[in-house]
Design an enzyme around this catalytic site. Structure first.
Site, mmCIF file in Angstrom:
data_model
loop_
_atom_site.group_PDB
_atom_site.id
_atom_site.type_symbol
_atom_site.label_atom_id
_atom_site.label_comp_id
_atom_site.label_asym_id
_atom_site.label_seq_id
_atom_site.Cartn_x
_atom_site.Cartn_y
_atom_site.Cartn_z
ATOM 1 N N ALA A 163 -16.108 -3.821 5.210
ATOM 2 C CA ALA A 163 -15.917 -4.397 6.596
ATOM 3 C C ALA A 163 -14.732 -5.274 6.660
ATOM 4 O O ALA A 163 -13.412 -4.689 6.379
ATOM 5 C CB ALA A 163 -17.268 -5.093 6.722
ATOM 6 N N LYS A 184 2.117 -3.523 10.974
ATOM 7 C CA LYS A 184 0.773 -3.530 11.510
ATOM 8 C C LYS A 184 1.073 -4.070 12.945
ATOM 9 O O LYS A 184 1.928 -4.758 13.252
ATOM 10 C CB LYS A 184 -0.005 -4.457 10.623
ATOM 11 C CG LYS A 184 -1.479 -4.234 11.006
ATOM 12 C CD LYS A 184 -1.881 -3.104 10.086
ATOM 13 C CE LYS A 184 -3.596 -2.786 10.122
ATOM 14 N NZ LYS A 184 -3.834 -1.797 9.152
ATOM 15 N N LYS A 239 0.898 -1.398 0.033
ATOM 16 C CA LYS A 239 0.111 -0.134 -0.035
ATOM 17 C C LYS A 239 0.706 1.333 0.197
ATOM 18 O O LYS A 239 0.721 2.323 -0.946
ATOM 19 C CB LYS A 239 -0.972 0.063 1.028
ATOM 20 C CG LYS A 239 -1.784 1.483 0.947
ATOM 21 C CD LYS A 239 -2.685 1.090 2.506
ATOM 22 C CE LYS A 239 -3.797 0.082 2.460
ATOM 23 N NZ LYS A 239 -4.753 0.331 3.780
ATOM 24 N N SER A 294 -8.777 9.185 10.336
ATOM 25 C CA SER A 294 -8.592 9.203 8.845
ATOM 26 C C SER A 294 -9.702 8.486 7.933
ATOM 27 O O SER A 294 -9.758 8.535 6.645
ATOM 28 C CB SER A 294 -7.330 8.103 8.529
ATOM 29 O OG SER A 294 -7.711 6.887 9.123
ATOM 30 N N ASP A 337 -6.911 1.789 13.645
ATOM 31 C CA ASP A 337 -7.336 0.476 12.664
ATOM 32 C C ASP A 337 -8.623 -0.120 13.558
ATOM 33 O O ASP A 337 -9.319 0.630 14.408
ATOM 34 C CB ASP A 337 -6.383 -0.664 12.600
ATOM 35 C CG ASP A 337 -6.759 -1.467 11.530
ATOM 36 O OD1 ASP A 337 -7.358 -2.425 11.422
ATOM 37 O OD2 ASP A 337 -6.097 -1.270 10.563
ATOM 38 N N LYS A 356 -17.183 3.974 10.155
ATOM 39 C CA LYS A 356 -16.649 5.202 9.939
ATOM 40 C C LYS A 356 -16.335 5.635 8.408
ATOM 41 O O LYS A 356 -16.677 6.370 7.976
ATOM 42 C CB LYS A 356 -15.470 5.529 10.627
ATOM 43 C CG LYS A 356 -15.677 5.713 12.218
ATOM 44 C CD LYS A 356 -14.487 5.980 13.086
ATOM 45 C CE LYS A 356 -13.467 4.928 12.792
ATOM 46 N NZ LYS A 356 -12.279 5.311 13.657
#
Length: 361
Positions: free
Chosen positions: A252, A95, A83, A161, A130, A198
């Site tokens: 999701a 992560k 990414k 974000s 996250d 969100k």
């Protein structure tokens, strides 16, 4: 950003085996973190620092066990490397996951303990929000580590974000629509949004403003009620993956694109915010045989990463938003490369990222 998957029976049990199964580019470092006093059980995975510090959100989720958590953090950190490379930012991929229920297990002591583990990595890993964590949690972490982004504006950060992540997905969807139907707009198209958290809610607002008809689904009844109050024109369904829509937007958890679902999806375009949407790489080929275009998730959902990269480098909000909007151009280029080279869009996206990782561009 969002995949939780149980390891296949054939997956090697060890960390090294799992990492190599994902890619020939194995992980640089995996750290298991436990603090008995706060109850913290976490894993931090650094996949690559080739382009810069490994940045990636901290997910809090009630995993069944540490093996499921490990599988998730390895997949997600690997995805963050690609990414960041595809987004053009000078960051690596990492992560972290905290094993716990975000509705009941959060505490300042837990996030403080996690932040102290982040500090032990000396800036090689920078955390962010996250699934299961938010700006309030990041503000707490920020008291104990400087290696955190996505804090609230009051705490000196760039805030949540979700809006810019949705803006990036919307522009990726525009590029996909142009490829499929010849016009870079969703006006008059039906879009099924799976997940109205969100990012999903922000994406729906953009789609409605562009003239799309939106269907939506979520396992959270409260989220659906909030959506209905905000956007009463949105039609709620039990499932949108197999609904008669033009566009399927998974927003999701990941791995919803399976060999089985590839046979039932009616949409001609798939583009969403969820991470690791393909259960297995061959699913994109199965979709392609049915004339379905898939926009790679790590390209489409890079808006949040671009935002926190801007926060790290001191970029102003206007410049960051312009960078996020350029996801449209990047997707157009990747789709064009795929057509010219006769390869899948996913392969073209990987090629673009790998060339940057190898210093070719």
């Amino acid at each position: 950003m969002t995949s939780v998957s149980t390891s296949p029976v054939s997956t090697p049990a060890g960390v090294f085996g799992r990492s190599h199964k994902l890619s020939s580019r194995s992980h640089e470092q995996v750290v298991f973190c436990e603090d008995a006093e706060s109850g913290l059980k976490a894993i931090i995975a650094i996949h690559s620092t080739a382009l810069g510090p490994a940045l990636g959100g901290c997910r809090m989720y009630p995993y069944a066990d540490e093996f499921e958590a490990l599988e998730d953090v390895l997949r997600l950190s690997w995805g963050m490397t690609y990414k960041a490379a595809a987004a053009g930012v000078n960051l690596g991929g990492g992560k972290s996951v905290i094993i716990g229920d975000p509705t009941s297990d959060k505490s300042e002591a837990l996030f403080a303990a996690f932040a102290r583990y982040v500090n032990t990595l000396g800036g090689r890993y920078v955390t962010a929000g996250d699934v299961g964590t938010n700006t309030d949690d990041l503000d707490i972490m920020g008291k104990y580590t400087s290696h955190v982004t996505g804090r609230s504006a009051v705490a000196g950060g760039s805030g949540d974000s979700a809006r810019l992540t949705a803006l990036g997905v919307f522009n990726a969807m525009r590029a996909g629509a142009e490829s499929v139907w010849g016009a870079a707009t969703l006006a008059g198209r039906t879009v099924g949004v799976e997940g109205v958290g969100k990012v999903g809610r922000e994406l729906i607002a953009l789609l409605l403003a562009d003239g799309a008809d939106v269907y939506a689904t979520d396992v959270n009844a409260a989220a659906l009620l909030r959506l209905s109050n905000d956007h009463p024109s949105v039609r709620l369904l039990n499932s949108v993956a197999d609904a008669p829509v033009d566009v399927y937007a998974p927003c999701a958890l990941g791995s919803t694109l399976t060999p089985m679902s590839a046979d039932t999806i009616e949409a001609k375009l798939i583009c969403g915010a969820a991470n690791n949407q393909l259960a297995t790489p061959d699913v994109e080929l199965l979709l392609g045989r049915r004339g379905i275009t898939w926009v790679p998730d790590y390209v489409a959902n890079a808006g949040g990463l671009i935002q926190v990269a801007g926060e790290l480098h001191g970029a102003d909000r206007t410049a960051v938003e312009a960078d996020v909007t350029r996801i449209y151009d990047r997707c157009r280029d990747i789709i064009a490369t795929a057509r010219e080279a006769g390869i899948s869009i996913g392969a073209a996206a990987n090629l673009f990222a790998e060339q940057r990782l190898d210093g070719a561009i």
